[in-house]
Design an enzyme around this catalytic site. Structure first.
Site, PDB file in Angstrom:
ATOM      1  N   LEU A 308      52.767  24.861 -25.934  1.00 30.94           N
ATOM      2  CA  LEU A 308      53.078  26.052 -26.378  1.00 30.94           C
ATOM      3  C   LEU A 308      54.003  27.200 -25.230  1.00 30.94           C
ATOM      4  O   LEU A 308      53.839  28.371 -25.103  1.00 30.94           O
ATOM      5  CB  LEU A 308      52.458  26.859 -26.957  1.00 30.94           C
ATOM      6  CG  LEU A 308      51.767  26.642 -28.344  1.00 30.94           C
ATOM      7  CD1 LEU A 308      51.086  27.233 -29.720  1.00 30.94           C
ATOM      8  CD2 LEU A 308      53.517  25.875 -29.572  1.00 30.94           C
ATOM      9  N   ARG A 309      53.227  26.465 -23.173  1.00 35.08           N
ATOM     10  CA  ARG A 309      53.876  27.687 -22.620  1.00 35.08           C
ATOM     11  C   ARG A 309      55.458  28.113 -22.786  1.00 35.08           C
ATOM     12  O   ARG A 309      56.264  29.612 -22.085  1.00 35.08           O
ATOM     13  CB  ARG A 309      53.379  27.234 -20.902  1.00 35.08           C
ATOM     14  CG  ARG A 309      52.364  26.779 -20.945  1.00 35.08           C
ATOM     15  CD  ARG A 309      52.479  26.969 -19.565  1.00 35.08           C
ATOM     16  NE  ARG A 309      50.562  26.780 -18.922  1.00 35.08           N
ATOM     17  CZ  ARG A 309      50.543  25.475 -18.743  1.00 35.08           C
ATOM     18  NH1 ARG A 309      50.348  24.500 -18.973  1.00 35.08           N
ATOM     19  NH2 ARG A 309      48.514  25.893 -18.963  1.00 35.08           N
ATOM     20  N   GLY A 310      56.496  27.120 -23.251  1.00 35.62           N
ATOM     21  CA  GLY A 310      57.850  26.702 -23.059  1.00 35.62           C
ATOM     22  C   GLY A 310      57.767  28.301 -24.144  1.00 35.62           C
ATOM     23  O   GLY A 310      58.118  29.533 -23.513  1.00 35.62           O
TER      24      GLY A 310
END
Length: 368
Positions: A308-310
């Protein structure tokens, strides 16, 4: 409405360090650094650096490009633009006096004992991590003699301690030794650095903006480290003949009279620094519509991006851009501008695959 392009007028290829030289009075003074506002071209790189100053939680930037394109120059030019932060005066870890999660054990003990903290203002620190650095130089060392004779944990801080709440810059990061890469990964993931030697353990906060630069011809980064960089900027050699001539002239003027050259850009430097400070202070007021949040996550899902970093970085970068342009609402154009920087380096599944130029990300954003 301010635009980023207003603040840049020339590029240089210097790798000028902020070292010390002796002045006429015999005292040391900082050697002049090429002004950030005097750099022309490479807008993607400068844009990425500015967003990280506004919101350090974006997670840094990886700058990949040809040799001699001003990567190191632009990063080191940030020193004059970095804002001041509040730190505890007698603490070597730049502890935040207002955030318990970013306090060293030394400061936390003082707070628990209700002792008065001496608070001072200092500029954000930028620390260079050399490729040949040892693990002890990076992490810090424990003084065993004091530990054994006096029974106290005497710690010699390393580069990760100096970089806390500042910038950690690694030039040619793709050539960094694997064991140092692992150290950076651990510190970047947890925000803390732990040193354990001979049964003695000591931890301190280590939250930093990780900035790396490198030449893709010398090899790519490990996917685990590449994912730690919030943004990925790709730069190339300036091809326009007039711009190249201007760059050469500016470089010659700076080398001939660096102090005089820097004075010419004082007003522009102050204007940009004030703008960045205002953006940092107003960042918490910026809002993003829930529908846009959903669309960002749809794009990340469509592109099959791991984790979920993006999603998180795209939201943060869009907010930082809105704050920089003195707005309180994120627009669709903001997301499309920052999207390729946030996502292109997260598309690669095969280590031998080249990083997308950003077109695939833009096309997906426009479709959704």
């Amino acid at each position: 409405m301010p635009r980023i392009g207003l603040y840049f007028s020339c590029e240089c290829q210097s790798q000028q360090h902020q070292q010390l030289e002796l002045g006429t009075s015999g005292r040391s003074r900082p050697r002049p650094i090429f002004p950030f506002t005097a750099i022309v071209g490479q807008e993607e790189m400068k844009f990425s650096l500015i967003l990280n100053i506004i919101d350090p939680k974006i997670g840094g930037v990886m700058i990949m490009g040809d040799r001699g394109t001003g990567k190191s120059t632009a990063v080191r030019a940030l020193v004059d633009l970095l804002p001041e932060i509040a730190v505890v005066a007698d603490d070597p870890f730049n502890s935040d006096p207002n955030d318990p999660e970013c306090m060293s054990d030394f400061v936390r003990e003082k707070v628990q004992k209700n002792e008065q903290l001496i608070i001072k203002k200092k500029k954000m620190t930028m620390v260079d991590l050399p490729l040949g650095a040892t693990e002890d130089r990076v992490c810090g060392t424990i003084d065993f003699e004091k530990a054994l004779t006096e029974g106290i944990k005497a710690f010699e801080p390393g580069l990760l301690a100096q970089a806390n709440r500042g910038i950690l810059y690694v030039d040619e990061v793709n050539l960094l030794d694997d064991h140092l890469v692992d150290v950076l990964l651990d510190a970047a993931a947890s925000g803390w650095n732990t040193v354990e030697r001979e049964g003695i353990s000591l931890s301190h906060p280590s939250r930093f903006i990780l900035i790396g630069s490198g030449n893709p011809e010398e090899g790519e980064l490990r996917p685990q480290l590449l994912d730690r960089f919030g943004l990925h900027a790709q730069i190339g050699t300036v091809q326009d003949a007039q711009l190249r001539v201007k760059i050469v002239e500016q470089r010659a003027d700076f080398d001939q009279a660096p102090l005089l050259f820097c004075q010419k850009y004082q007003d522009q430097q102050k204007e940009l620094a004030d703008l960045l400070l205002a953006a940092r202070e107003n960042l918490h007021r910026v809002q993003i519509d829930p529908k846009l949040r959903i669309q960002i996550s749809q794009v990340c899902g469509t592109l099959n991006i791991d984790g979920l970093r993006g999603d998180i970085v795209t939201n943060r970068a869009a907010k930082a851009l809105a704050a920089f342009e003195s707005r309180t609402q994120v627009t669709l154009e903001d997301i499309i501008r920052v999207g390729p920087l946030c996502l292109r380096h997260r598309l690669r599944k095969d280590p031998l695959e080249t990083i997308d130029s950003g077109e695939k990300v833009r096309e997906t954003f426009q479709k959704i």
